[in-house]
Motif scaffolding. Sequence first.
Motif, PDB file in Angstrom:
ATOM      1  N   ARG A 118      32.866  79.733   9.042  1.00 42.12           N
ATOM      2  CA  ARG A 118      32.066  79.288  10.190  1.00 42.12           C
ATOM      3  C   ARG A 118      32.964  78.576  11.197  1.00 42.12           C
ATOM      4  NH1 ARG A 118      26.714  79.901   8.806  1.00 42.12           N
ATOM      5  NH2 ARG A 118      26.295  79.917   6.587  1.00 42.12           N
ATOM      6  N   LYS A 171      29.616  82.515  12.801  1.00 42.09           N
ATOM      7  CA  LYS A 171      30.383  82.762  11.589  1.00 42.09           C
ATOM      8  C   LYS A 171      31.026  84.137  11.611  1.00 42.09           C
ATOM      9  CE  LYS A 171      27.667  84.423   8.052  1.00 42.09           C
ATOM     10  NZ  LYS A 171      26.860  84.257   6.868  1.00 42.09           N
ATOM     11  N   THR A 228      29.419  71.124  15.965  1.00 44.53           N
ATOM     12  CA  THR A 228      28.394  72.120  16.230  1.00 44.53           C
ATOM     13  C   THR A 228      28.880  73.490  15.778  1.00 44.53           C
ATOM     14  OG1 THR A 228      27.694  70.879  18.181  1.00 44.53           O
ATOM     15  CG2 THR A 228      26.970  73.165  18.027  1.00 44.53           C
ATOM     16  N   CYS A 229      28.088  74.161  14.974  1.00 44.94           N
ATOM     17  CA  CYS A 229      28.443  75.496  14.497  1.00 44.94           C
ATOM     18  C   CYS A 229      28.183  76.512  15.613  1.00 44.94           C
ATOM     19  CB  CYS A 229      27.638  75.851  13.252  1.00 44.94           C
ATOM     20  SG  CYS A 229      28.063  77.459  12.575  1.00 44.94           S
ATOM     21  N   TYR A 272      33.363  75.841  14.076  1.00 42.33           N
ATOM     22  CA  TYR A 272      32.730  74.603  14.541  1.00 42.33           C
ATOM     23  C   TYR A 272      33.425  74.113  15.802  1.00 42.33           C
ATOM     24  CZ  TYR A 272      30.344  74.398  10.071  1.00 42.33           C
ATOM     25  OH  TYR A 272      29.556  74.687   8.994  1.00 42.33           O
ATOM     26  N   SER A 305      29.774  70.431   6.948  1.00 43.50           N
ATOM     27  CA  SER A 305      29.949  70.864   8.333  1.00 43.50           C
ATOM     28  C   SER A 305      30.476  69.693   9.152  1.00 43.50           C
ATOM     29  CB  SER A 305      28.633  71.366   8.928  1.00 43.50           C
ATOM     30  OG  SER A 305      27.746  70.305   9.127  1.00 43.50           O
ATOM     31  N   MET A 327      38.976  72.037   6.772  1.00 45.89           N
ATOM     32  CA  MET A 327      38.906  72.553   8.133  1.00 45.89           C
ATOM     33  C   MET A 327      40.297  72.916   8.585  1.00 45.89           C
ATOM     34  SD  MET A 327      36.224  71.058  10.621  1.00 45.89           S
ATOM     35  CE  MET A 327      34.754  71.990  10.410  1.00 45.89           C
ATOM     36  N   GLN A 382      35.665  76.488   8.915  1.00 41.24           N
ATOM     37  CA  GLN A 382      35.330  75.950   7.600  1.00 41.24           C
ATOM     38  C   GLN A 382      34.376  76.932   6.932  1.00 41.24           C
ATOM     39  OE1 GLN A 382      36.347  73.402   5.874  1.00 41.24           O
ATOM     40  NE2 GLN A 382      34.785  73.104   4.341  1.00 41.24           N
TER      41      GLN A 382
END
Length: 180
Positions: free
Chosen positions: A43, A72, A68-69, A45, A65, A1, A40
Amino acid sequence: MRPLSDEETKVFFEKLAKYIGRNIRLLIDRQDEPHCFRLQKDRVYYVSEAIMKAATPVERKKLLSLGTCFGKFTKSKKFRLQITALPYIAQYASYKVWVKTSQELSFLYGNNILKSGLARITEGTPQYQGVVIYSTTDIPLGFGVTAKSTEECRDLDPMAIVVFHQGDVGEYLRNESILV
């Protein structure tokens, strides 16, 4: 990340600002604990700093993950907002649209919202503005982009498109393998 680069941050915040305007700062400067956005595998987060620090010993390759996504980045470096961000977008949305009960299922199947299915719309909503779609019982169903302004909606044909579909909670079922 890793933190978002300057270019990624600009593209991401421009997309997010279409839906929540200046309320982006409320997502980051929270009263309970600070949160941040991290990237990451293309995406973005939204994660609390405490959880992020706890996950630092985990290898990047093994981290699926975290938090919360929100969406992307595509291969062309455009940002696509995902439905998993709906609870946060709905909380701070500037413009809202309510659909009639008869139109809810059509929207949840991925269709645009017609004038005949429009129950209410926030006053002063401009054309091509990001909006959150609600049921008549104030349950957030998804988000979209207005095809017409509030003023133009008053004189429209009942079969004219008012909101272009962008995402809905039905995606949890249709695209569950992609959302992870």
